[in-house]
Design a protein around this motif. Structure first.
Motif, mmCIF file in Angstrom:
data_model
loop_
_atom_site.group_PDB
_atom_site.id
_atom_site.type_symbol
_atom_site.label_atom_id
_atom_site.label_comp_id
_atom_site.label_asym_id
_atom_site.label_seq_id
_atom_site.Cartn_x
_atom_site.Cartn_y
_atom_site.Cartn_z
ATOM 1 N N THR A 382 0.822 -1.206 0.000
ATOM 2 C CA THR A 382 0.000 0.000 0.000
ATOM 3 C C THR A 382 0.859 1.260 0.000
ATOM 4 O O THR A 382 2.036 1.239 0.345
ATOM 5 C CB THR A 382 -0.937 0.025 1.220
ATOM 6 O OG1 THR A 382 -0.149 -0.022 2.413
ATOM 7 C CG2 THR A 382 -1.893 -1.146 1.172
ATOM 8 N N LYS A 383 0.203 2.342 -0.381
ATOM 9 C CA LYS A 383 0.888 3.627 -0.513
ATOM 10 C C LYS A 383 -0.127 4.730 -0.246
ATOM 11 O O LYS A 383 -1.318 4.585 -0.558
ATOM 12 C CB LYS A 383 1.465 3.730 -1.931
ATOM 13 C CG LYS A 383 2.118 5.039 -2.286
ATOM 14 C CD LYS A 383 2.604 4.976 -3.743
ATOM 15 C CE LYS A 383 3.092 6.331 -4.228
ATOM 16 N NZ LYS A 383 3.534 6.273 -5.650
ATOM 17 N N GLN A 384 0.326 5.829 0.304
ATOM 18 C CA GLN A 384 -0.566 6.954 0.614
ATOM 19 C C GLN A 384 -0.619 7.924 -0.548
ATOM 20 O O GLN A 384 0.400 8.299 -1.133
ATOM 21 C CB GLN A 384 -0.091 7.682 1.869
ATOM 22 C CG GLN A 384 -1.016 8.821 2.305
ATOM 23 C CD GLN A 384 -0.648 9.354 3.671
ATOM 24 O OE1 GLN A 384 -0.470 8.597 4.612
ATOM 25 N NE2 GLN A 384 -0.521 10.666 3.771
ATOM 26 N N SER A 386 -1.016 11.417 -2.446
ATOM 27 C CA SER A 386 -0.663 12.816 -2.193
ATOM 28 C C SER A 386 -1.542 13.732 -3.047
ATOM 29 O O SER A 386 -2.418 13.265 -3.784
ATOM 30 C CB SER A 386 0.812 13.046 -2.534
ATOM 31 O OG SER A 386 1.031 12.870 -3.923
ATOM 32 N N GLY A 396 -4.354 11.682 0.938
ATOM 33 C CA GLY A 396 -4.170 11.311 2.335
ATOM 34 C C GLY A 396 -4.583 9.902 2.669
ATOM 35 O O GLY A 396 -4.313 9.425 3.774
ATOM 36 N N GLN A 397 -5.239 9.211 1.729
ATOM 37 C CA GLN A 397 -5.701 7.840 1.959
ATOM 38 C C GLN A 397 -4.737 6.838 1.324
ATOM 39 O O GLN A 397 -4.022 7.148 0.372
ATOM 40 C CB GLN A 397 -7.102 7.649 1.388
ATOM 41 C CG GLN A 397 -8.176 8.456 2.101
ATOM 42 C CD GLN A 397 -8.415 7.954 3.504
ATOM 43 O OE1 GLN A 397 -8.489 6.753 3.750
ATOM 44 N NE2 GLN A 397 -8.554 8.892 4.456
ATOM 45 N N LYS A 398 -4.746 5.629 1.856
ATOM 46 C CA LYS A 398 -3.881 4.583 1.329
ATOM 47 C C LYS A 398 -4.677 3.585 0.490
ATOM 48 O O LYS A 398 -5.799 3.225 0.811
ATOM 49 C CB LYS A 398 -3.185 3.851 2.472
ATOM 50 C CG LYS A 398 -2.111 4.679 3.165
ATOM 51 C CD LYS A 398 -1.362 3.845 4.198
ATOM 52 C CE LYS A 398 -0.218 4.639 4.823
ATOM 53 N NZ LYS A 398 0.556 3.817 5.789
ATOM 54 N N ARG A 418 -10.900 3.797 -2.229
ATOM 55 C CA ARG A 418 -10.274 5.126 -2.133
ATOM 56 C C ARG A 418 -10.124 5.797 -3.495
ATOM 57 O O ARG A 418 -9.474 6.830 -3.608
ATOM 58 C CB ARG A 418 -8.924 5.060 -1.421
ATOM 59 C CG ARG A 418 -8.986 5.264 0.092
ATOM 60 C CD ARG A 418 -9.926 4.325 0.798
ATOM 61 N NE ARG A 418 -10.024 4.617 2.242
ATOM 62 C CZ ARG A 418 -10.813 3.942 3.067
ATOM 63 N NH1 ARG A 418 -11.563 2.930 2.611
ATOM 64 N NH2 ARG A 418 -10.870 4.261 4.354
#
Length: 630
Positions: A382-384, A386, A396-398, A418
């Protein structure tokens, strides 16, 4: 103006002949009924409507086998006994075949009854009083198209078929009605010749569109002829050694035993004719500039919206032929829940598999496994998001790395946890819907049979004008579900040319690059040269074949093309004997949710390339032979 712009309100269904189970083309003994049907223009047009009424519902989940019989879409366990999932799981059978278009059951209409009605019309249309010869010629051409198309639909499913070119008298002997299947080449050549006959009498455009909505035109027939010839030239039917020993009851060889390269040339020639004809009447790719944006969005959002609208925009100038059946149930099944509801207004169970999410290119226009800059190894982590991701993913969500840095069609065609969703009253960049799909969130499981089992939704199929109001009122926007569109022809042409030529050239590149350019991507050669681990791939016939096939599977996703394409390429065994996978959607924890889960291990055998003929038909007609393996 073109007929694909409108709904088929002209063709109300009035059946004037019995719908018995006999697929043979028998003239009814009640000749007075036929005489009445052609006694005046009004009745003749009703009979013409009957001929049209057998067109398969291309947007019907339980009517079109290509929508969900392969590896593209998967359902919850409780829904997997319906037609498509049954076939996909390897449970097709001879006693009651799913999508039976030979006899007419389990979602299929008897296309032999349809052909019978077409033959009756063709035998009687000249006798209709008070109708100009120009109109009779046009009607005849339309019904010849339908007759050819119904034969082709059967041919694509069953291989060699029984050609029904004229009505058989009721006085015919029993032996005369026990017909054999024609060879594959006889079947194809008959369909092509009948389509040619139709093309000569069809108009290029409709003269009175308000009165003739949904009627066949010359560009439609030319495009379908191109599709027929592509099927004829492809590996399944062009010298497939698996069928070398198949003979009919008379001992006649049923399939060609050797590859014929000239079939690819015929396909290329016919496709170019179809392209030129379509373009001459104003059909063109639906571009970003064609999307009517009332809100002055930025270019990224406009491109996403335009790409989504290439299917769902009602006035879409790209669609050559569209199904006029209402796609409400398809949209109902494909749409995620966008906010908490007190009831369940959408099914959300028509779910793209993880394989499809991985199929789309990176933002650099090459496959994710080939892109030198893409973090392929960590794609399931996973990654957030930007601020720079805000047009695709909630900042801001992953979410999974797999959902980042993809081509625009990925975000136009797919929705995911998301991810951004425009429509349902929200089309502003600054105020989209965001999908919340983990366990306990509003887009997650609502009922055991109504949720995405993979964590993806086919956004491409849901119009931005389709809405859910007051939590329960589902209102689907009606559009013409595409049967064939211009991008389809461009990619057919690139494929056929690549097979004809010793190596790809600028003409091959041109037609695939037109589709890529519309999607916001650079051309094939430059994209592979800059970003692929195999930069010379587009320079070879074999490499370009793989590129064109992947481009087709991306561009035509969810429209019922992938299944038939993989089948004609003889690749279904390769794809359908691998696990069907998705995210672990029944959990809430971020890392657990983005754990790959195997949903099913399907089994596809050689026999599954051809549909089985219902066992009852073989008993009724001993001259018919079952397809190999069944």
């Amino acid at each position: 103006m073109r007929n694909n712009k409108s709904l088929l309100i002209f063709f109300f269904v009035t059946l004037l002949t019995s719908c018995d189970k006999d697929y043979l083309d028998i003239v009814p003994d009640n000749l007075a009924t036929v005489d009445l049907a052609f006694s005046n223009r009004y009745n003749a047009e009703k009979y013409l409507a009957t001929c049209y009424s057998y067109l398969p519902n291309e947007s019907g989940i339980n009517q079109n086998p290509a929508l969900n019989s392969g590896d593209e879409i998967w359902y919850p366990d409780t829904q997997r006994n319906s037609n498509g999932p049954t076939v996909a799981q390897g449970f097709q059978n001879i006693s009651n075949p799913r999508f039976d278009y030979w006899v007419g059951s389990w979602g299929g209409k008897s296309l032999y009854i349809a052909i019978r009605n077409c033959n009756i019309f063709l035998e009687n249309v000249e006798s209709v009083p008070g109708v100009d010869q120009f109109v009779k010629t046009k009607w005849t051409a339309e019904v010849n198209f339908l007759k050819a198309y119904y034969h082709f639909y059967l041919l694509r499913m069953y291989g060699p078929i029984v050609i029904n070119d004229e009505a058989i008298s009721v006085s015919a002997s029993t032996e005369d009605t026990r017909v054999n299947r024609n060879t594959l080449e006889e079947s194809f050549e008959y369909v092509i010749a009948t389509m040619d006959k139709a093309i000569t009498g069809l108009p290029e455009t409709l003269q009175f569109e308000d009165e003739e909505m949904g009627r066949i035109t010359k560009p439609i027939a030319a495009a379908i002829k191109a599709r027929i010839l592509m099927e004829y030239a492809s590996p399944l039917f062009n010298g497939n050694p698996v069928y070398n020993s198949v003979k009919n009851a008379e001992g006649k060889q049923m399939f060609p035993t050797s590859f014929d390269a000239s079939k690819w040339q015929r396909a290329a020639d016919a496709t170019k004719v179809a392209i030129d004809l379509a373009e001459s009447v104003g059909i063109s790719l639906f571009q970003k500039e064609d999307y009517l944006d009332p809100l002055e969005q930025n270019d990224t959002t406009l491109l996403k919206s335009a790409l989504r609208s290439r299917v769902t925009e009602r006035w879409n100038k790209e669609i050559i032929w569209g199904s006029t059946e209402f796609s409400s149930f398809l949209q109902f099944s494909a749409m995620p829940r966008l906010y908490p509801y007190t009831t369940n207004p959408v099914a959300s169970n028509h779910a793209p598999t993880l394989r499809i999410a991985e199929m789309y290119y990176t933002e650099n226009g090459v496959p994710i496994e080939e892109d030198v800059n893409y973090d392929y190894t960590n794609r399931y982590k996973t990654k957030q998001a930007s601020g720079k991701d805000r047009f695709y993913i909630e900042p801001g969500q992953k979410t999974a790395v797999l959902n980042f840095n993809r081509e625009t069609r990925f975000y136009a065609d797919l929705s995911f946890d998301r991810g951004v969703w425009f429509g349902n009253g929200r089309e502003l960049d600054t105020d989209p819907w965001y999908i919340r799909a983990r366990r306990g969130e509003f887009a997650s499981i609502f009922e055991i049979n109504n949720h995405s089992v993979t964590g993806y939704w086919p956004k491409k199929l849901v119009s931005m004008k389709t809405t859910v109001k007051s939590g329960t009122d589902f209102s689907a926007y009606r559009y013409a579900f595409p049967i064939i569109r211009l991008a389809d022809l461009y990619l057919y042409y690139a494929e056929a040319l690549n097979e004809v030529k010793g190596a790809p050239d600028n003409e091959v590149y041109r037609y695939i690059d037109l589709v890529r350019e519309r999607a916001g991507l650079n051309g094939v050669v430059s994209s592979w040269a800059q970003f692929s681990k195999d930069p010379s791939k587009p320079t070879t016939k074999e490499g370009m074949r793989d590129i064109i096939r992947r481009e087709r599977m991306i561009e035509m996703s969810f429209e019922g093309n992938r299944y038939w394409d993989l089948r004609r390429w003889k690749l279904l065994e390769q794809y359908m004997n691998k696990p069907i996978r998705g995210w672990s959607v029944l959990v809430n924890d971020l890392d657990d949710y983005y754990t790959v889960r195997v949903l099913h291990n399907p089994t596809f055998n050689q026999k599954d390339y051809l549909w089985p003929i219902k066992e009852e038909e073989l008993i009724n007609n001993p001259n018919l032979q079952q397809n190999p393996g069944w």
